[in-house]
Scaffold this motif. Structure first.
Motif, PDB file in Angstrom:
ATOM      1  N   SER A  45       1.004  -1.263  -0.084  1.00 40.22           N
ATOM      2  CA  SER A  45       0.135  -0.164   0.028  1.00 40.22           C
ATOM      3  C   SER A  45       0.735   1.207  -0.198  1.00 40.22           C
ATOM      4  CB  SER A  45      -0.847   0.047   1.155  1.00 40.22           C
ATOM      5  OG  SER A  45      -1.792  -1.086   1.065  1.00 40.22           O
ATOM      6  N   ASN A  46       2.094   1.303   0.600  1.00 44.36           N
ATOM      7  CA  ASN A  46       3.033   2.362   0.563  1.00 44.36           C
ATOM      8  C   ASN A  46       3.550   2.583  -0.628  1.00 44.36           C
ATOM      9  OD1 ASN A  46       2.613   2.941   3.579  1.00 44.36           O
ATOM     10  ND2 ASN A  46       4.558   1.497   3.937  1.00 44.36           N
ATOM     11  N   ILE A  47       3.634   1.554  -1.360  1.00 41.04           N
ATOM     12  CA  ILE A  47       4.299   1.777  -2.785  1.00 41.04           C
ATOM     13  C   ILE A  47       3.142   2.265  -3.763  1.00 41.04           C
ATOM     14  CG2 ILE A  47       5.228   0.547  -4.818  1.00 41.04           C
ATOM     15  CD1 ILE A  47       6.176  -1.495  -2.920  1.00 41.04           C
ATOM     16  N   VAL A  48       2.009   1.921  -3.537  1.00 40.96           N
ATOM     17  CA  VAL A  48       0.983   2.331  -4.361  1.00 40.96           C
ATOM     18  C   VAL A  48       0.667   3.831  -3.937  1.00 40.96           C
ATOM     19  CG1 VAL A  48      -1.637   2.480  -4.822  1.00 40.96           C
ATOM     20  CG2 VAL A  48      -0.293   0.203  -4.690  1.00 40.96           C
ATOM     21  N   ALA A  49       0.655   4.181  -2.881  1.00 42.75           N
ATOM     22  CA  ALA A  49       0.495   5.757  -2.372  1.00 42.75           C
ATOM     23  C   ALA A  49       1.500   6.469  -2.874  1.00 42.75           C
ATOM     24  CB  ALA A  49       0.282   5.849  -1.066  1.00 42.75           C
ATOM     25  N   ASN A  50       2.970   6.167  -2.713  1.00 39.96           N
ATOM     26  CA  ASN A  50       4.003   6.497  -2.969  1.00 39.96           C
ATOM     27  C   ASN A  50       5.109   5.872  -4.031  1.00 39.96           C
ATOM     28  OD1 ASN A  50       3.652   8.759  -0.667  1.00 39.96           O
ATOM     29  ND2 ASN A  50       3.689   6.674   0.219  1.00 39.96           N
ATOM     30  N   PRO A  51       4.824   5.829  -5.129  1.00 42.67           N
ATOM     31  CA  PRO A  51       5.337   5.152  -6.265  1.00 42.67           C
ATOM     32  C   PRO A  51       6.844   5.432  -6.342  1.00 42.67           C
ATOM     33  CG  PRO A  51       3.435   6.005  -7.331  1.00 42.67           C
ATOM     34  CD  PRO A  51       3.275   6.263  -5.828  1.00 42.67           C
ATOM     35  N   ASP A  52       7.224   6.830  -6.241  1.00 37.00           N
ATOM     36  CA  ASP A  52       8.489   7.418  -6.610  1.00 37.00           C
ATOM     37  C   ASP A  52       9.308   7.332  -5.156  1.00 37.00           C
ATOM     38  OD1 ASP A  52       7.772   8.038  -9.103  1.00 37.00           O
ATOM     39  OD2 ASP A  52       6.842   9.743  -8.343  1.00 37.00           O
ATOM     40  N   GLU A  53       8.884   6.835  -4.071  1.00 36.99           N
ATOM     41  CA  GLU A  53       9.578   6.780  -2.835  1.00 36.99           C
ATOM     42  C   GLU A  53      10.558   5.593  -2.972  1.00 36.99           C
ATOM     43  OE1 GLU A  53      11.018   8.936   0.089  1.00 36.99           O
ATOM     44  OE2 GLU A  53       9.074   9.462  -0.507  1.00 36.99           O
ATOM     45  N   ASP A  54      11.839   5.733  -2.999  1.00 37.39           N
ATOM     46  CA  ASP A  54      12.571   4.696  -2.959  1.00 37.39           C
ATOM     47  C   ASP A  54      12.567   3.786  -1.684  1.00 37.39           C
ATOM     48  OD1 ASP A  54      13.925   5.556  -5.352  1.00 37.39           O
ATOM     49  OD2 ASP A  54      15.627   6.325  -4.627  1.00 37.39           O
ATOM     50  N   LYS A  55      12.571   4.174  -0.536  1.00 34.54           N
ATOM     51  CA  LYS A  55      12.470   3.399   0.497  1.00 34.54           C
ATOM     52  C   LYS A  55      11.280   2.497   0.662  1.00 34.54           C
ATOM     53  CE  LYS A  55       9.820   6.437   3.490  1.00 34.54           C
ATOM     54  NZ  LYS A  55       9.930   7.533   4.688  1.00 34.54           N
TER      55      LYS A  55
END
Length: 132
Positions: free
Chosen positions: A57-67
């Motif tokens: 879910s974190n990736i879907v919400a922040n796809p450009d966030e490397d961490k």
């Protein structure tokens, strides 16, 4: 005669005994979820699914966030909750992650983020997690 039966059972010389064809994405996701749901003691399987759900879910919400697109496989919490259980890492692989053995990480390259694919995994996880 016994050796022939043994050889047939072991698939010696039998092309039909080769590995089955790889499953489609939905099949891979279902298999991984079902494997995790086998871990009932202490709620380990459901906890693993909830952890994977949060991370994806974190990736879907922040796809450009490397961490969010790099997971340390040596992290004790990740090992305990997810990677030590059959099916945990498979869900990340089904979401597009690849294993970087040298770095000890699961990684999802910024150019490979497929939010539709990740959402498909999330939808199946949500359907599998029992509601209170």
């Amino acid at each position: 005669a016994h050796k022939d039966a043994y050889d047939r059972a072991m698939g010696a010389g039998d092309d039909a005994a080769k590995k089955p064809a790889p499953k489609n994405l939905a099949g891979q996701i279902d298999d991984a979820i079902n494997n995790l749901l086998q871990y009932r003691a202490g709620g380990d399987g459901v906890r693993a699914l909830a952890t994977v759900k949060k991370m994806l879910s974190n990736i879907v919400a922040n796809p450009d966030e490397d961490k969010f697109r790099s997971i340390n496989l040596n992290n004790d919490a990740f090992k305990k909750r997810v990677s030590s259980l059959v099916g945990g890492v498979a869900l990340f692989k089904a979401s597009g992650f690849t294993k970087n053995v040298a770095a000890g990480k699961l990684e999802l390259d910024a150019t490979d983020v497929d939010t539709d694919r990740i959402q498909q995994v999330l939808t199946k996880i949500e359907a599998a997690i029992p509601t209170a």
